[in-house]
Design a protein around this motif. Structure first.
Motif, PDB file in Angstrom:
ATOM      1  N   ARG A  92     -33.866  79.517 -69.272  1.00 16.36           N
ATOM      2  CA  ARG A  92     -33.050  80.200 -68.252  1.00 16.36           C
ATOM      3  C   ARG A  92     -31.651  80.641 -68.745  1.00 16.36           C
ATOM      4  NH1 ARG A  92     -31.643  75.732 -63.495  1.00 16.36           N
ATOM      5  NH2 ARG A  92     -30.227  74.456 -64.734  1.00 16.36           N
ATOM      6  N   VAL A  93     -31.260  81.445 -68.198  1.00 13.46           N
ATOM      7  CA  VAL A  93     -30.052  82.269 -68.629  1.00 13.46           C
ATOM      8  C   VAL A  93     -28.998  82.051 -67.615  1.00 13.46           C
ATOM      9  CG1 VAL A  93     -28.745  84.166 -69.566  1.00 13.46           C
ATOM     10  CG2 VAL A  93     -31.147  83.732 -70.237  1.00 13.46           C
ATOM     11  N   ALA A  94     -27.955  81.297 -67.732  1.00 13.97           N
ATOM     12  CA  ALA A  94     -26.870  81.380 -66.612  1.00 13.97           C
ATOM     13  C   ALA A  94     -25.557  82.083 -67.004  1.00 13.97           C
ATOM     14  CB  ALA A  94     -26.579  80.034 -66.532  1.00 13.97           C
ATOM     15  N   VAL A  95     -24.821  82.728 -66.289  1.00 16.54           N
ATOM     16  CA  VAL A  95     -23.742  83.262 -66.800  1.00 16.54           C
ATOM     17  C   VAL A  95     -22.439  82.387 -66.787  1.00 16.54           C
ATOM     18  CG1 VAL A  95     -21.958  85.128 -65.940  1.00 16.54           C
ATOM     19  CG2 VAL A  95     -24.170  85.549 -65.400  1.00 16.54           C
ATOM     20  N   LEU A  96     -21.431  82.429 -67.784  1.00 12.63           N
ATOM     21  CA  LEU A  96     -20.355  81.716 -67.856  1.00 12.63           C
ATOM     22  C   LEU A  96     -19.173  82.517 -67.200  1.00 12.63           C
ATOM     23  CD1 LEU A  96     -20.993  80.483 -71.324  1.00 12.63           C
ATOM     24  CD2 LEU A  96     -21.432  79.351 -69.525  1.00 12.63           C
ATOM     25  N   GLU A  97     -18.074  81.861 -67.103  1.00 13.74           N
ATOM     26  CA  GLU A  97     -16.989  82.441 -66.377  1.00 13.74           C
ATOM     27  C   GLU A  97     -16.422  83.708 -67.238  1.00 13.74           C
ATOM     28  OE1 GLU A  97     -12.126  81.163 -65.964  1.00 13.74           O
ATOM     29  OE2 GLU A  97     -13.723  79.379 -66.118  1.00 13.74           O
ATOM     30  N   LYS A  98     -16.333  83.685 -68.525  1.00 13.56           N
ATOM     31  CA  LYS A  98     -16.080  85.068 -69.127  1.00 13.56           C
ATOM     32  C   LYS A  98     -16.921  86.092 -68.978  1.00 13.56           C
ATOM     33  CE  LYS A  98     -15.279  86.683 -73.824  1.00 13.56           C
ATOM     34  NZ  LYS A  98     -15.290  86.709 -75.164  1.00 13.56           N
ATOM     35  N   GLY A  99     -18.154  85.769 -68.686  1.00 17.32           N
ATOM     36  CA  GLY A  99     -19.417  86.485 -68.265  1.00 17.32           C
ATOM     37  C   GLY A  99     -19.076  87.211 -66.883  1.00 17.32           C
ATOM     38  N   MET A 100     -18.802  86.569 -66.078  1.00 13.31           N
ATOM     39  CA  MET A 100     -18.210  87.020 -64.727  1.00 13.31           C
ATOM     40  C   MET A 100     -16.966  87.756 -64.568  1.00 13.31           C
ATOM     41  SD  MET A 100     -20.708  85.804 -62.679  1.00 13.31           S
ATOM     42  CE  MET A 100     -20.075  86.047 -61.047  1.00 13.31           C
ATOM     43  N   ARG A 101     -16.170  87.501 -65.585  1.00 12.33           N
ATOM     44  CA  ARG A 101     -14.956  88.168 -65.526  1.00 12.33           C
ATOM     45  C   ARG A 101     -15.536  89.725 -66.279  1.00 12.33           C
ATOM     46  NH1 ARG A 101     -12.574  83.796 -67.726  1.00 12.33           N
ATOM     47  NH2 ARG A 101     -12.566  84.675 -69.826  1.00 12.33           N
ATOM     48  N   THR A 102     -16.206  89.504 -67.252  1.00 17.67           N
ATOM     49  CA  THR A 102     -16.690  90.809 -67.908  1.00 17.67           C
ATOM     50  C   THR A 102     -17.439  91.742 -66.937  1.00 17.67           C
ATOM     51  OG1 THR A 102     -16.444  89.692 -70.097  1.00 17.67           O
ATOM     52  CG2 THR A 102     -18.082  91.937 -70.055  1.00 17.67           C
ATOM     53  N   ALA A 103     -18.366  91.015 -66.140  1.00 20.06           N
ATOM     54  CA  ALA A 103     -19.009  91.648 -65.255  1.00 20.06           C
ATOM     55  C   ALA A 103     -18.344  92.416 -64.337  1.00 20.06           C
ATOM     56  CB  ALA A 103     -20.188  90.571 -64.883  1.00 20.06           C
ATOM     57  N   ALA A 104     -17.095  91.667 -63.698  1.00 21.76           N
ATOM     58  CA  ALA A 104     -16.394  92.460 -62.833  1.00 21.76           C
ATOM     59  C   ALA A 104     -15.628  93.611 -63.160  1.00 21.76           C
ATOM     60  CB  ALA A 104     -15.416  91.499 -62.380  1.00 21.76           C
ATOM     61  N   GLU A 105     -15.205  93.495 -64.672  1.00 21.56           N
ATOM     62  CA  GLU A 105     -14.656  94.627 -65.066  1.00 21.56           C
ATOM     63  C   GLU A 105     -15.783  96.001 -65.287  1.00 21.56           C
ATOM     64  OE1 GLU A 105     -12.115  95.674 -69.311  1.00 21.56           O
ATOM     65  OE2 GLU A 105     -12.171  93.700 -68.544  1.00 21.56           O
ATOM     66  N   LEU A 106     -16.767  95.549 -65.915  1.00 21.38           N
ATOM     67  CA  LEU A 106     -17.975  96.494 -65.787  1.00 21.38           C
ATOM     68  C   LEU A 106     -18.280  97.156 -64.631  1.00 21.38           C
ATOM     69  CD1 LEU A 106     -20.303  94.485 -68.109  1.00 21.38           C
ATOM     70  CD2 LEU A 106     -19.093  96.504 -68.878  1.00 21.38           C
ATOM     71  N   ALA A 107     -18.320  96.729 -63.456  1.00 25.40           N
ATOM     72  CA  ALA A 107     -18.530  97.090 -62.324  1.00 25.40           C
ATOM     73  C   ALA A 107     -17.493  97.957 -61.934  1.00 25.40           C
ATOM     74  CB  ALA A 107     -18.656  95.916 -61.442  1.00 25.40           C
TER      75      ALA A 107
END
Length: 145
Positions: A92-107
């Protein structure tokens, strides 16, 4: 509007514009388009972690291709791949904190691009465009794209 030019021409030109701008932004984030799509898929899933098999199916990726993408994303500390505790045969794949920040920037980047593309449209026209594109996508290529 030139009636001699097909809809596909306009879609291609719009896609080229969005891709060029997106690639410039992704380069700044040290990401690829494939990595961005996977990250956003995992972030927007209903679960806290997504099964690797679900990513393979959704994006129609071969197992080795996805493994390589996920390893590079892990190296960038965007995600974590771990054994599925409910079925040890899969991951399974889980998002890390840096991934959440990056996703917010991508959004934010996606919203910015949507705003550029639709800046001369009324809210009604924007909603109609979304509906029409959704119909075209679901009826034409949802199972083939």
């Amino acid at each position: 509007m030139n009636d001699d030019v097909g809809i596909g021409f306009y879609l291609k030109k719009i896609n080229d514009f969005v891709t060029a701008n997106g690639n410039n932004h992704l380069k700044e984030l040290d990401m690829t388009v494939s990595q961005m799509h996977i990250l956003m898929f995992v972030v927007h899933s209903e679960e806290s972690a997504v099964l690797q098999k679900d990513i393979e199916r959704f994006f129609n990726l071969k197992h080795p291709t996805l493994v390589g993408l996920l390893k590079r994303m892990e190296k960038k500390e965007l995600i974590r791949v771990e054994k599925n505790p409910e079925d040890r045969r899969g991951n399974r794949v889980a998002v890390l904190e840096k991934g959440m920040r990056t996703a917010a920037e991508l959004a934010e980047g996606r919203k910015y691009m949507d705003d550029i593309l639709t800046r001369d449209l009324s809210e009604k026209q924007k909603n109609e465009l979304r509906e029409l594109l959704h119909i075209i996508y679901t009826k034409t290529c949802a199972d083939n794209c």
